[in-house]
Design a protein around this motif. Structure first.
Motif, mmCIF file in Angstrom:
data_model
loop_
_atom_site.group_PDB
_atom_site.id
_atom_site.type_symbol
_atom_site.label_atom_id
_atom_site.label_comp_id
_atom_site.label_asym_id
_atom_site.label_seq_id
_atom_site.Cartn_x
_atom_site.Cartn_y
_atom_site.Cartn_z
ATOM 1 N N GLU A 173 0.829 -1.205 0.000
ATOM 2 C CA GLU A 173 0.000 0.000 0.000
ATOM 3 C C GLU A 173 0.866 1.259 0.000
ATOM 4 O O GLU A 173 0.546 2.238 -0.679
ATOM 5 C CB GLU A 173 -0.922 -0.004 1.230
ATOM 6 C CG GLU A 173 -1.981 1.085 1.213
ATOM 7 C CD GLU A 173 -3.080 0.820 0.197
ATOM 8 O OE1 GLU A 173 -3.601 1.795 -0.351
ATOM 9 O OE2 GLU A 173 -3.399 -0.362 -0.046
ATOM 10 N N ASP A 189 3.172 -1.482 -10.042
ATOM 11 C CA ASP A 189 2.896 -2.184 -11.299
ATOM 12 C C ASP A 189 4.183 -2.725 -11.908
ATOM 13 O O ASP A 189 4.233 -3.872 -12.385
ATOM 14 C CB ASP A 189 2.217 -1.249 -12.302
ATOM 15 C CG ASP A 189 0.761 -0.967 -11.952
ATOM 16 O OD1 ASP A 189 0.161 -1.779 -11.226
ATOM 17 O OD2 ASP A 189 0.240 0.065 -12.405
ATOM 18 N N SER A 195 -3.153 -5.407 2.174
ATOM 19 C CA SER A 195 -1.847 -4.771 2.021
ATOM 20 C C SER A 195 -0.755 -5.381 2.908
ATOM 21 O O SER A 195 0.422 -5.149 2.671
ATOM 22 C CB SER A 195 -1.951 -3.273 2.297
ATOM 23 O OG SER A 195 -2.372 -3.035 3.627
ATOM 24 N N LEU A 206 -1.883 -9.452 -8.780
ATOM 25 C CA LEU A 206 -2.377 -8.162 -9.232
ATOM 26 C C LEU A 206 -2.337 -7.157 -8.082
ATOM 27 O O LEU A 206 -2.516 -7.540 -6.910
ATOM 28 C CB LEU A 206 -3.809 -8.298 -9.750
ATOM 29 C CG LEU A 206 -4.018 -9.317 -10.883
ATOM 30 C CD1 LEU A 206 -5.501 -9.426 -11.213
ATOM 31 C CD2 LEU A 206 -3.201 -8.938 -12.103
ATOM 32 N N PRO A 207 -2.127 -5.875 -8.373
ATOM 33 C CA PRO A 207 -2.083 -4.875 -7.301
ATOM 34 C C PRO A 207 -3.313 -4.910 -6.399
ATOM 35 O O PRO A 207 -3.194 -4.743 -5.179
ATOM 36 C CB PRO A 207 -1.991 -3.546 -8.070
ATOM 37 C CG PRO A 207 -1.329 -3.906 -9.353
ATOM 38 C CD PRO A 207 -1.834 -5.278 -9.698
ATOM 39 N N SER A 208 -4.482 -5.141 -6.985
ATOM 40 C CA SER A 208 -5.722 -5.149 -6.195
ATOM 41 C C SER A 208 -5.773 -6.291 -5.181
ATOM 42 O O SER A 208 -6.535 -6.220 -4.210
ATOM 43 C CB SER A 208 -6.936 -5.246 -7.126
ATOM 44 O OG SER A 208 -6.887 -6.441 -7.904
ATOM 45 N N LEU A 209 -4.959 -7.330 -5.397
ATOM 46 C CA LEU A 209 -4.959 -8.489 -4.502
ATOM 47 C C LEU A 209 -4.029 -8.314 -3.307
ATOM 48 O O LEU A 209 -4.080 -9.101 -2.365
ATOM 49 C CB LEU A 209 -4.538 -9.745 -5.279
ATOM 50 C CG LEU A 209 -5.392 -10.128 -6.481
ATOM 51 C CD1 LEU A 209 -4.815 -11.365 -7.172
ATOM 52 C CD2 LEU A 209 -6.842 -10.372 -6.062
ATOM 53 N N LEU A 249 1.302 4.320 -8.049
ATOM 54 C CA LEU A 249 0.866 2.965 -8.390
ATOM 55 C C LEU A 249 1.713 2.361 -9.507
ATOM 56 O O LEU A 249 1.895 1.142 -9.563
ATOM 57 C CB LEU A 249 -0.617 2.979 -8.809
ATOM 58 C CG LEU A 249 -1.257 1.621 -9.102
ATOM 59 C CD1 LEU A 249 -1.158 0.700 -7.888
ATOM 60 C CD2 LEU A 249 -2.716 1.794 -9.518
ATOM 61 N N ASP A 273 -8.373 -16.332 -7.369
ATOM 62 C CA ASP A 273 -7.364 -15.364 -7.795
ATOM 63 C C ASP A 273 -6.028 -15.552 -7.086
ATOM 64 O O ASP A 273 -5.021 -14.977 -7.520
ATOM 65 C CB ASP A 273 -7.850 -13.932 -7.539
ATOM 66 C CG ASP A 273 -8.947 -13.522 -8.512
ATOM 67 O OD1 ASP A 273 -9.038 -14.147 -9.588
ATOM 68 O OD2 ASP A 273 -9.709 -12.593 -8.192
ATOM 69 N N THR A 287 -3.233 -4.902 -2.016
ATOM 70 C CA THR A 287 -3.364 -3.558 -1.460
ATOM 71 C C THR A 287 -4.703 -3.457 -0.733
ATOM 72 O O THR A 287 -5.473 -4.408 -0.685
ATOM 73 C CB THR A 287 -3.278 -2.484 -2.569
ATOM 74 O OG1 THR A 287 -4.246 -2.786 -3.596
ATOM 75 C CG2 THR A 287 -1.892 -2.441 -3.185
ATOM 76 N N GLY A 288 -4.965 -2.303 -0.157
ATOM 77 C CA GLY A 288 -6.204 -2.140 0.607
ATOM 78 C C GLY A 288 -6.225 -3.056 1.813
ATOM 79 O O GLY A 288 -5.267 -3.112 2.578
ATOM 80 N N ALA A 319 2.295 1.711 -3.431
ATOM 81 C CA ALA A 319 1.246 2.204 -4.308
ATOM 82 C C ALA A 319 0.953 3.681 -4.042
ATOM 83 O O ALA A 319 0.632 4.440 -4.959
ATOM 84 C CB ALA A 319 -0.025 1.374 -4.120
#
Length: 321
Positions: free
Chosen positions: A12, A23, A65, A56-59, A19, A48, A61-62, A15
């Motif tokens: 996080e 990546d 993270s 993937l970044p979405s997996l 970001l 996933d 982060t948040g 990013a």
């Protein structure tokens, strides 16, 4: 050095820097996609997170993270399982130091260049490093000399922000990694920022490593990126710009790559081999010989001096210490 030292800087925060940097750190330069998990440790989180799926970044982060953590923070059971599955065993930093010292002893023709080993540790020598008075052995030649860490894990032989076994932080001036040593030499011989950045990039271009498990590879890549931040802050009391981070991250994403060391190919076959076998696109192990693999699955690296992209298997026998 970075304030509030942590063994792992969570994705996080990378990013948040930009970001694009995260990546780049996730790129697989052979496939053109992202590196894959390469481990079943996260599979319970869903499809996933299966071993052959891209990270993937979405997996990560948040709310996820803090999902990927260094080996030292994992439970004893997790460490045992990873050792059984992929022979993952990390080397104490004092052993990394003694082995790296042997490499330097061969290059310099003398012992005790950067430190003197002591029991379970070392004494750092702070005097400016003196280079052999002979051709091809200047500080520039040392920075350009190529080094490879096989099955690199979190890359403890390349950079030593922390001891991979104990988790203990290592002061920047006492670090013993092969890249740490190059960056120390640059700090001792270069004062201007433009020249320093040029030679720092050359140092990163000269060190290589490969790893099967994607989470460990991402940790290794982050350790190199964070080391760049550390050394720039130490030298110039500033952090890198986004463009500088992107340039270094790009070098790292080429030089630390995901590979099955038994075949010199990417860890999983992907859709192409699934189609060849007439099966659904599941995780399938790759063939046992690189030449049986499609060309785009044979791992590639860059020769930064020529700009040529090469298959790693073509370099067998070359001098990569």
């Amino acid at each position: 050095m970075l304030e509030d030292f942590e063994q792992d800087i969570i994705e996080e925060r990378i990013a948040t820097m930009d970001l694009s940097v995260l990546d780049i750190l996730l790129k697989d330069r052979t496939t053109g996609k992202n590196i894959v998990w390469g481990t079943t440790d996260y599979a319970l989180l869903g499809k996933d997170y299966e071993a052959c799926r891209e990270i993937l970044p979405s997996l990560i982060t948040g709310e996820f993270s803090k999902l990927i953590q260094p080996r030292i923070t994992k439970t004893f059971g997790q460490r045992v399982q990873r050792t059984k599955n992929r022979a993952e065993v990390f080397t104490p930093t004092w052993i990394c130091n003694e082995q790296n010292n042997i490499v330097d002893e061969a290059w310099f023709g003398r012992k005790n260049i950067f430190n003197i080993p002591v029991k379970y540790g070392w004494k750092t020598l702070h005097e400016k490093v003196v280079f052999p008075d002979k051709k091809d052995h200047t500080w520039r030649d040392y920075v350009d000399s190529k080094r490879l860490e096989v099955a690199c894990g979190e890359a403890p032989y390349l950079v030593s922000r922390y001891d991979a076994v104990s988790g203990k932080e290592i002061d920047l001036q006492a670090r013993i990694g092969l890249l740490d040593r190059k960056l120390r030499v640059i700090n001792e011989n270069v004062d201007g920022e433009v020249e320093w950045i040029e030679w720092a990039e050359r140092a990163f271009q000269s060190v290589y490593g490969y790893e099967y498990q994607g989470d460990s590879l991402l940790l290794a890549r982050k350790n190199l990126l964070l080391s760049f931040i550390d050394y720039m802050f130490f030298k110039f009391a500033r952090k890198p710009s986004i463009l500088e981070l992107q340039r270094i991250a790009t070098i790292i994403s080429w030089n630390l790559w995901q590979m099955d060391g038994l075949t010199n190919c990417v860890p999983y076959c992907g859709e192409l081999l699934a189609e060849r076998k007439g099966k659904a696109s599941d995780c399938l192990e790759i063939p046992t010989h690189p030449m049986d693999m499609p060309i785009h699955m044979r791992c590639k690296i860059t020769d930064w001096r020529t700009g040529e992209v090469l298959e790693f298997s073509s370099l067998e026998g070359d001098v990569l210490i």
